[in-house]
Design an enzyme around this catalytic site. Structure first.
Site, PDB file in Angstrom:
ATOM      1  N   GLY A  56       0.770  -1.234   0.000  1.00  0.00           N
ATOM      2  CA  GLY A  56       0.000   0.000   0.000  1.00  0.00           C
ATOM      3  C   GLY A  56       0.798   1.279   0.000  1.00  0.00           C
ATOM      4  CB  ILE A 108       9.613  13.499   0.780  1.00  0.00           C
ATOM      5  CG1 ILE A 108       9.743  13.779   2.281  1.00  0.00           C
ATOM      6  CG2 ILE A 108       8.216  12.999   0.441  1.00  0.00           C
ATOM      7  CD1 ILE A 108       9.568  12.585   3.178  1.00  0.00           C
ATOM      8  CE  LYS A 148      16.178  11.116   9.122  1.00  0.00           C
ATOM      9  NZ  LYS A 148      16.763  11.668  10.367  1.00  0.00           N
ATOM     10  CD  GLU A 171       6.968   0.550  10.334  1.00  0.00           C
ATOM     11  OE1 GLU A 171       6.058   0.506  11.185  1.00  0.00           O
ATOM     12  OE2 GLU A 171       7.035  -0.219   9.367  1.00  0.00           O
TER      13      GLU A 171
END
Length: 731
Positions: free
Chosen positions: A460, A622, A694, A698
């Site tokens: 996902g 990102i 990084k 989570e």
């Protein structure tokens, strides 16, 4: 030669999005396999004991039934040790190998029939009798396994002498993953070759090596396919008993077999985030500077395996303090084995630490954000290593500014909106920047298209898309010219798709493979007398939109297609890899978060509503902000569930899960999540990996629950140290 970044960092739609919304994406149970039979498992109805008898007469007599298998007639399986898997230490559940029942819902028999309906009906006719024993679920007083400990300084002396002390115990409930797609497996044997279509986060060591070990096969004899995974959150990080049952029944019947867990079976057929009892003692000076912390942690595990997770690191490195002691013990109970769930270990530890930090801030009269600034470490005090990057202070500052924190009244229960008590809270978060060796393969065809593959997964987060972005930039082609393939154990090996390590590990391997292919093309061009780039310095050549050219003279160049056609090359191909540096560690690697929450609590009913959440993240580069937002919003939603809703309820008389369905096991819905926002600090971490990422999946969950519970305290003045917070606790 440095390639321009065009795709990486840009908002890109999911390349597999159309397949998913049109139903063309094939999940584990969707694959159409000729001659497939259907299997339905019979589950134990006691929490502990032995099987006294199995009567399959009525089931076997039903139309369409091909086999009824239990420990009485199942073949003995080798169950070799599998050191390469995610299995916890211990004796893993050996399905249908003996009469022992370890937990309620354990598979005790299976029916295989021509249709699913036939198998379901026949399974309901299997009669199992038991010699039941009393199950235990005592987390507080039961004997524990050998603990894991850590210490620096002397908490025994530092805590009693600290001017300000806290001694608090927090309890967190068992949580289940509840992905949209239930776990399912299709198994097919062709001679000694086993093929599995499985819902898994690790086609390699997670499923392939485990099934090879169970059946005593060479690893080359097992192939696992998992091109699409409909959510997992950690539940697919190992092969559960139903995978073995599917393979066993397929071998016994000589036909492919499909086995799909029901939603109810998901609560005992796969793992869960274990419940915890966590005592934290804190010592600080009157300005809130930490002096000592002592952590006494107990968590549930099964009796046949000793599950553990990363509960300790946050307490060792999150803040500066000279004295730390930790004692972490798993307690065997009569349940199946837990498994990692989003933010494993860290989410629980940070909830306790950040709740205690909020208590400390209130006790000493210091703003909660300022308290965290006062305890900021200059290095990782558990290792002595410098941080590769640590921008938690900036996360806190940015979040406070964007959230409007400075207007927050300091006193709890001081803001109302009609019948609603309004409160705000915050928490920091941390998660380790995990990386592991990974491999990839890239092939550039003469028509300028590329195929890149790696045996990773996409549950996902957008693996298909993000890897396509990395490959496109490294090759210098448009994203539409790249096809990324995954989910096949025959592809180049990767680590598990979990722990926020996929982008750093697999992404770096993809970049390496594609860089090598591009360099092959550049070398071919500068050495070809017929090329416009002949004799050029390779370091001056860049590739854009499939065209090689000089960086400072873009008119001088040619396309991949022309170059390969002229040289009679059908394709260029290379293998790529990512490996961890050897030698002594030089840095400590973590991602960071700051979460701010506003809640409203009904003063009469105790109902809690989250009004808004803001997360600020130090997560390196990102790759795709759209995908990152999807991860961040999902992590926040999960945190709302942890804080206010999710609780697996066990009937301690027999181990039955009382709310094993989505009507009674509550998860957040759209009405629960009105205003969620994420901010990402611009930057990268090149010490961590070549991409500078990084990990995000989570850390966006870690710290959400304590931000909410701290806001509940600010709204009500009541400190709740048990999750989830329910209305009854606030009335």
């Amino acid at each position: 030669m440095t390639q321009p970044r065009i795709a990486v960092g840009a908002d890109k739609r999911r390349v597999d999005g159309r397949l998913k919304v049109t139903g063309a994406a094939r999940y584990a149970a969707d694959h159409l396999i000729d001659g497939v039979l259907h299997a339905v498992m019979v589950d134990a109805t006691i929490g502990r004991g032995r099987i006294a008898g199995v009567d399959t007469t009525a089931a076997a007599a039903q139309t369409g039934v091909q086999a009824v298998i239990s420990h009485l007639n199942a073949p003995r399986l080798p169950y070799r040790e599998n050191t390469g898997s995610n299995n916890p230490p211990g004796q893993r559940l050996r399905v249908f190998q003996d009469d022992r029942v370890h937990f309620f819902g354990q598979p005790v028999a299976v029916v295989v029939a021509t249709t699913l309906q036939q198998a379901q009906h026949a399974a309901s006719l299997v009669q199992v009798s038991y010699a039941a024993e009393t199950p235990s679920f005592d987390l507080t007083g039961a004997p524990a396994n050998e603990p894991t400990t850590y210490a620096r300084g002397d908490t025994g002396q530092a805590l009693p002498s600290a001017p300000v002390r806290l001694d608090v115990t927090y309890r967190t409930a068992r949580n289940h993953h509840n992905p949209m797609e239930p776990h399912a497996t299709i198994a097919r044997w062709q001679g000694d070759q086993l093929t599995l279509w499985d819902k898994t986060q690790w086609v390699g060591a997670g499923t392939a090596t485990e099934l090879a070990a169970v059946f005593g096969l060479p690893l080359a004899s097992v192939r696992v396919l998992s091109p699409f995974v409909g959510g997992a959150f950690g539940s697919g990080l190992r092969a559960w008993p139903h995978v073995t049952v599917a393979a066993l029944t397929a071998r016994q019947t000589g036909r492919p077999v499909k086995l799909v867990l029901t939603r109810r079976q998901m609560y005992f057929g796969t793992g869960f985030r274990p419940s915890y009892e966590y005592r934290l003692r804190v010592g600080a000076d009157r300005q809130g500077r930490l002096q000592a912390m002592s952590h006494d942690i107990r968590a549930e595990t099964s009796r046949y395996e000793a599950f553990s997770e990363g509960i300790l690191p946050a307490g060792q490195m999150m803040y500066s303090l000279p004295h730390v002691s930790q004692h972490y013990a798993s307690v065997p109970v009569d349940a199946n084995t837990p498994i990692w769930m989003r933010g494993p270990g860290y989410a629980t530890a940070v909830h306790v630490i950040e709740s205690a930090m909020d208590e400390l801030a209130h006790r000493v009269g210091v703003d909660p954000v300022e308290l965290r600034h006062r305890n900021e470490p200059s290095r990782d005090e558990s290792t002595g290593l410098p941080f590769s990057t640590r921008r938690l202070r900036e996360c806190l500052q940015t979040g406070a500014r964007e959230f409007g924190w400075r207007t927050r009244p300091r006193a709890p229960r001081s803001t109302r909106d009609g019948d609603w008590l309004i409160g705000t809270g915050m928490a920091a978060g941390v998660y380790d920047t995990a990386r592991a060796p990974a491999q990839s393969r890239a092939r550039l065809s003469a028509d300028g298209t590329a195929v890149v593959e790696s045996a990773t997964s996409d549950m996902g987060p957008g693996t298909y898309t993000s890897m396509t972005q990395v490959a496109a930039d490294a090759l210098g082609v448009d994203m539409g010219r790249v096809r990324f393939r995954l989910g096949d154990s025959l592809m180049p090996a990767t680590p598990p798709h979990g722990g926020s390590m996929t982008m750093a590990s697999v992404g770096s391997a993809v970049q390496d493979a594609c860089d090598k292919v591009r360099r092959q093309a550049v070398t071919l061009a500068v050495q070809d007398p017929r090329s416009p780039l002949y004799g050029a310095d390779p370091a001056t050549v860049v590739v854009r939109s499939g065209r090689l050219s000089l960086r400072d003279r873009p008119a001088r160049g040619e396309t991949y297609r022309r170059l390969l056609d002229r040289n009679g090359r059908e394709h260029l191909e290379a293998d790529g890899s990512f490996t961890l540096p050897t030698g002594e560690a030089r840095f400590s690697f973590y991602a960071y978060a700051a979460t701010f929450a506003e809640v409203a609590v009904d003063a009469r009913l105790g109902i809690v509503r989250v009004r808004r959440l803001l997360g600020v993240y130090d997560a390196g580069r990102i790759v795709n902000p759209v995908l990152a937002d999807s991860q961040a919003i999902g992590g926040m939603v999960g945190g709302i569930g942890t804080a206010l809703l999710e609780h697996t309820v066990t009937d301690t008389r027999d181990g039955r899960i009382a709310n094993a369905n989505l009507a009674d096991y509550l998860v957040p819905v759209n009405a629960d999540v009105p205003d969620l926002r994420a901010i990402y600090l611009h930057g990268e971490d090149r010490e961590a990996d070549p991409l500078g990422v990084k990990g995000l999946g989570e850390v966006v969950h870690v710290g959400v629950a304590p931000a909410i519970t701290n806001a509940v305290f600010h709204a009500t003045g009541k400190r709740i140290r048990e999750l989830p917070i329910t209305a009854e606790m606030l009335r």
